[in-house]
Design a protein around this motif. Sequence first.
Motif, PDB file in Angstrom:
ATOM      1  N   ILE A 140       0.849  -1.204   0.000  1.00 40.25           N
ATOM      2  CA  ILE A 140       0.000   0.000   0.000  1.00 40.25           C
ATOM      3  C   ILE A 140       0.882   1.251   0.000  1.00 40.25           C
ATOM      4  O   ILE A 140       0.659   2.188  -0.760  1.00 40.25           O
ATOM      5  CB  ILE A 140      -0.942   0.012   1.231  1.00 40.25           C
ATOM      6  CG1 ILE A 140      -1.841  -1.212   1.257  1.00 40.25           C
ATOM      7  CG2 ILE A 140      -1.752   1.310   1.282  1.00 40.25           C
ATOM      8  CD1 ILE A 140      -2.853  -1.321   0.153  1.00 40.25           C
ATOM      9  N   ALA A 141       1.894   1.263   0.867  1.00 39.90           N
ATOM     10  CA  ALA A 141       2.765   2.430   1.015  1.00 39.90           C
ATOM     11  C   ALA A 141       3.467   2.789  -0.289  1.00 39.90           C
ATOM     12  O   ALA A 141       3.647   3.979  -0.593  1.00 39.90           O
ATOM     13  CB  ALA A 141       3.784   2.181   2.117  1.00 39.90           C
ATOM     14  N   LYS A 142       3.839   1.801  -1.079  1.00 41.58           N
ATOM     15  CA  LYS A 142       4.590   2.107  -2.305  1.00 41.58           C
ATOM     16  C   LYS A 142       3.732   2.819  -3.354  1.00 41.58           C
ATOM     17  O   LYS A 142       4.266   3.421  -4.272  1.00 41.58           O
ATOM     18  CB  LYS A 142       5.239   0.844  -2.877  1.00 41.58           C
ATOM     19  CG  LYS A 142       4.287  -0.158  -3.469  1.00 41.58           C
ATOM     20  CD  LYS A 142       5.056  -1.376  -3.961  1.00 41.58           C
ATOM     21  CE  LYS A 142       4.108  -2.409  -4.540  1.00 41.58           C
ATOM     22  NZ  LYS A 142       4.820  -3.625  -4.936  1.00 41.58           N
ATOM     23  N   ARG A 143       2.410   2.795  -3.191  1.00 37.91           N
ATOM     24  CA  ARG A 143       1.517   3.497  -4.127  1.00 37.91           C
ATOM     25  C   ARG A 143       1.209   4.927  -3.689  1.00 37.91           C
ATOM     26  O   ARG A 143       0.470   5.634  -4.369  1.00 37.91           O
ATOM     27  CB  ARG A 143       0.201   2.723  -4.272  1.00 37.91           C
ATOM     28  CG  ARG A 143       0.376   1.404  -5.007  1.00 37.91           C
ATOM     29  CD  ARG A 143      -0.959   0.757  -5.265  1.00 37.91           C
ATOM     30  NE  ARG A 143      -0.956  -0.529  -4.555  1.00 37.91           N
ATOM     31  CZ  ARG A 143      -1.996  -1.108  -4.034  1.00 37.91           C
ATOM     32  NH1 ARG A 143      -3.169  -0.542  -4.107  1.00 37.91           N
ATOM     33  NH2 ARG A 143      -1.899  -2.257  -3.421  1.00 37.91           N
ATOM     34  N   LEU A 144       1.758   5.332  -2.559  1.00 36.51           N
ATOM     35  CA  LEU A 144       1.472   6.660  -2.000  1.00 36.51           C
ATOM     36  C   LEU A 144       2.707   7.547  -2.056  1.00 36.51           C
ATOM     37  O   LEU A 144       3.837   7.041  -2.098  1.00 36.51           O
ATOM     38  CB  LEU A 144       0.993   6.514  -0.553  1.00 36.51           C
ATOM     39  CG  LEU A 144      -0.331   5.772  -0.372  1.00 36.51           C
ATOM     40  CD1 LEU A 144      -0.550   5.427   1.097  1.00 36.51           C
ATOM     41  CD2 LEU A 144      -1.486   6.588  -0.907  1.00 36.51           C
ATOM     42  N   PRO A 145       2.508   8.875  -2.040  1.00 42.52           N
ATOM     43  CA  PRO A 145       3.662   9.785  -1.984  1.00 42.52           C
ATOM     44  C   PRO A 145       4.475   9.520  -0.724  1.00 42.52           C
ATOM     45  O   PRO A 145       3.957   9.041   0.285  1.00 42.52           O
ATOM     46  CB  PRO A 145       3.031  11.174  -1.937  1.00 42.52           C
ATOM     47  CG  PRO A 145       1.639  10.998  -2.420  1.00 42.52           C
ATOM     48  CD  PRO A 145       1.241   9.586  -2.090  1.00 42.52           C
ATOM     49  N   ARG A 146       5.717   9.853  -0.751  1.00 40.84           N
ATOM     50  CA  ARG A 146       6.631   9.567   0.359  1.00 40.84           C
ATOM     51  C   ARG A 146       6.576  10.621   1.464  1.00 40.84           C
ATOM     52  O   ARG A 146       7.583  11.034   2.000  1.00 40.84           O
ATOM     53  CB  ARG A 146       8.071   9.426  -0.167  1.00 40.84           C
ATOM     54  CG  ARG A 146       8.253   8.335  -1.196  1.00 40.84           C
ATOM     55  CD  ARG A 146       8.068   6.959  -0.533  1.00 40.84           C
ATOM     56  NE  ARG A 146       8.122   5.888  -1.530  1.00 40.84           N
ATOM     57  CZ  ARG A 146       7.076   5.180  -1.914  1.00 40.84           C
ATOM     58  NH1 ARG A 146       5.892   5.411  -1.428  1.00 40.84           N
ATOM     59  NH2 ARG A 146       7.206   4.225  -2.801  1.00 40.84           N
ATOM     60  N   ALA A 194      -8.529  16.101   0.835  1.00 40.05           N
ATOM     61  CA  ALA A 194      -7.785  14.885   0.512  1.00 40.05           C
ATOM     62  C   ALA A 194      -7.680  13.932   1.705  1.00 40.05           C
ATOM     63  O   ALA A 194      -7.378  14.334   2.823  1.00 40.05           O
ATOM     64  CB  ALA A 194      -6.393  15.245   0.020  1.00 40.05           C
ATOM     65  N   ALA A 195      -7.946  12.677   1.438  1.00 42.41           N
ATOM     66  CA  ALA A 195      -7.779  11.596   2.407  1.00 42.41           C
ATOM     67  C   ALA A 195      -7.533  10.325   1.608  1.00 42.41           C
ATOM     68  O   ALA A 195      -8.325   9.982   0.735  1.00 42.41           O
ATOM     69  CB  ALA A 195      -9.009  11.456   3.289  1.00 42.41           C
ATOM     70  N   ALA A 196      -6.455   9.648   1.899  1.00 41.99           N
ATOM     71  CA  ALA A 196      -6.093   8.444   1.155  1.00 41.99           C
ATOM     72  C   ALA A 196      -6.634   7.171   1.793  1.00 41.99           C
ATOM     73  O   ALA A 196      -6.697   6.132   1.142  1.00 41.99           O
ATOM     74  CB  ALA A 196      -4.576   8.350   1.027  1.00 41.99           C
ATOM     75  N   LEU A 197      -7.031   7.266   3.071  1.00 38.37           N
ATOM     76  CA  LEU A 197      -7.435   6.083   3.827  1.00 38.37           C
ATOM     77  C   LEU A 197      -8.672   6.355   4.670  1.00 38.37           C
ATOM     78  O   LEU A 197      -8.920   7.492   5.061  1.00 38.37           O
ATOM     79  CB  LEU A 197      -6.323   5.665   4.806  1.00 38.37           C
ATOM     80  CG  LEU A 197      -4.912   5.500   4.291  1.00 38.37           C
ATOM     81  CD1 LEU A 197      -3.956   5.365   5.461  1.00 38.37           C
ATOM     82  CD2 LEU A 197      -4.830   4.293   3.386  1.00 38.37           C
ATOM     83  N   LEU A 219      -7.734  -0.805  11.882  1.00 36.17           N
ATOM     84  CA  LEU A 219      -7.798  -1.272  10.507  1.00 36.17           C
ATOM     85  C   LEU A 219      -7.908  -0.079   9.572  1.00 36.17           C
ATOM     86  O   LEU A 219      -8.249   1.024  10.001  1.00 36.17           O
ATOM     87  CB  LEU A 219      -9.014  -2.188  10.306  1.00 36.17           C
ATOM     88  CG  LEU A 219      -9.054  -3.468  11.131  1.00 36.17           C
ATOM     89  CD1 LEU A 219      -9.822  -3.248  12.410  1.00 36.17           C
ATOM     90  CD2 LEU A 219      -9.701  -4.574  10.331  1.00 36.17           C
ATOM     91  N   PHE A 220      -7.665  -0.331   8.277  1.00 35.11           N
ATOM     92  CA  PHE A 220      -7.791   0.737   7.305  1.00 35.11           C
ATOM     93  C   PHE A 220      -8.329   0.175   5.993  1.00 35.11           C
ATOM     94  O   PHE A 220      -8.255  -1.027   5.725  1.00 35.11           O
ATOM     95  CB  PHE A 220      -6.441   1.429   7.065  1.00 35.11           C
ATOM     96  CG  PHE A 220      -5.503   0.622   6.212  1.00 35.11           C
ATOM     97  CD1 PHE A 220      -5.374   0.893   4.852  1.00 35.11           C
ATOM     98  CD2 PHE A 220      -4.769  -0.405   6.760  1.00 35.11           C
ATOM     99  CE1 PHE A 220      -4.525   0.137   4.053  1.00 35.11           C
ATOM    100  CE2 PHE A 220      -3.909  -1.174   5.973  1.00 35.11           C
ATOM    101  CZ  PHE A 220      -3.786  -0.888   4.611  1.00 35.11           C
ATOM    102  N   LEU A 221      -8.866   1.080   5.205  1.00 39.22           N
ATOM    103  CA  LEU A 221      -9.356   0.766   3.877  1.00 39.22           C
ATOM    104  C   LEU A 221      -8.852   1.880   2.956  1.00 39.22           C
ATOM    105  O   LEU A 221      -9.111   3.052   3.245  1.00 39.22           O
ATOM    106  CB  LEU A 221     -10.891   0.723   3.871  1.00 39.22           C
ATOM    107  CG  LEU A 221     -11.570   0.287   2.584  1.00 39.22           C
ATOM    108  CD1 LEU A 221     -11.317  -1.198   2.308  1.00 39.22           C
ATOM    109  CD2 LEU A 221     -13.069   0.545   2.674  1.00 39.22           C
ATOM    110  N   PRO A 222      -8.108   1.531   1.910  1.00 37.29           N
ATOM    111  CA  PRO A 222      -7.712   2.601   0.986  1.00 37.29           C
ATOM    112  C   PRO A 222      -8.929   3.292   0.401  1.00 37.29           C
ATOM    113  O   PRO A 222      -9.942   2.639   0.102  1.00 37.29           O
ATOM    114  CB  PRO A 222      -6.921   1.846  -0.102  1.00 37.29           C
ATOM    115  CG  PRO A 222      -6.466   0.588   0.565  1.00 37.29           C
ATOM    116  CD  PRO A 222      -7.566   0.229   1.532  1.00 37.29           C
ATOM    117  N   MET A 223      -8.863   4.602   0.239  1.00 33.97           N
ATOM    118  CA  MET A 223      -9.996   5.354  -0.299  1.00 33.97           C
ATOM    119  C   MET A 223     -10.361   4.854  -1.690  1.00 33.97           C
ATOM    120  O   MET A 223     -11.535   4.813  -2.060  1.00 33.97           O
ATOM    121  CB  MET A 223      -9.669   6.854  -0.328  1.00 33.97           C
ATOM    122  CG  MET A 223     -10.880   7.739  -0.506  1.00 33.97           C
ATOM    123  SD  MET A 223     -12.094   7.625   0.836  1.00 33.97           S
ATOM    124  CE  MET A 223     -11.225   8.405   2.176  1.00 33.97           C
TER     125      MET A 223
END
Length: 170
Positions: free
Chosen positions: A81-87, A128-131, A160-164
Amino acid sequence: MSDQPARDFICETLAKRHDRKQFTCGVEALDNYLRQTASQDVKRKTAAVFVMVPEDEPKRIAGFYTLCATSVELTGLPIEIAKRLPRYPQVPGILMGRLARDESFPGIGRLLLADALSRCVRSADDIAAALIVVDAKDAAAVAFYQKFGFLLLPKWKSRLFLPMATASKL
């Protein structure tokens, strides 16, 4: 077949007209939150509280959920998941802090969650919210959220989380 007649529900923001005293979900902390703290959180802008009411009983609370802003450390997310998001060090999200249904309304937990996810997706278009993040009270709550695609955060037992992007497809 259910003994409960089919009913239509409306989800709206918590207001003075809603009967909070009659709500009983079986978890004292959630009952007390709705009765004693929820309206203060709304006034202080620390949580938005949404109630689901039957169309034919608009003062009766069948269930509720809360939403507020949060963030998650990028390093706390699974690598795929992290690799698809900005750093950035923190990833913006929306926390669904509480979700509960009155014991008199079995089966509306899914309806509450669907409304909350829909509201989160719409909000993420403006802010903006990614999760979407949830804190599950117990193992049964963890299992409930996992049925809808939520994933455990590796460093937490009950968060827990769910990607947006996943929520928007639901």
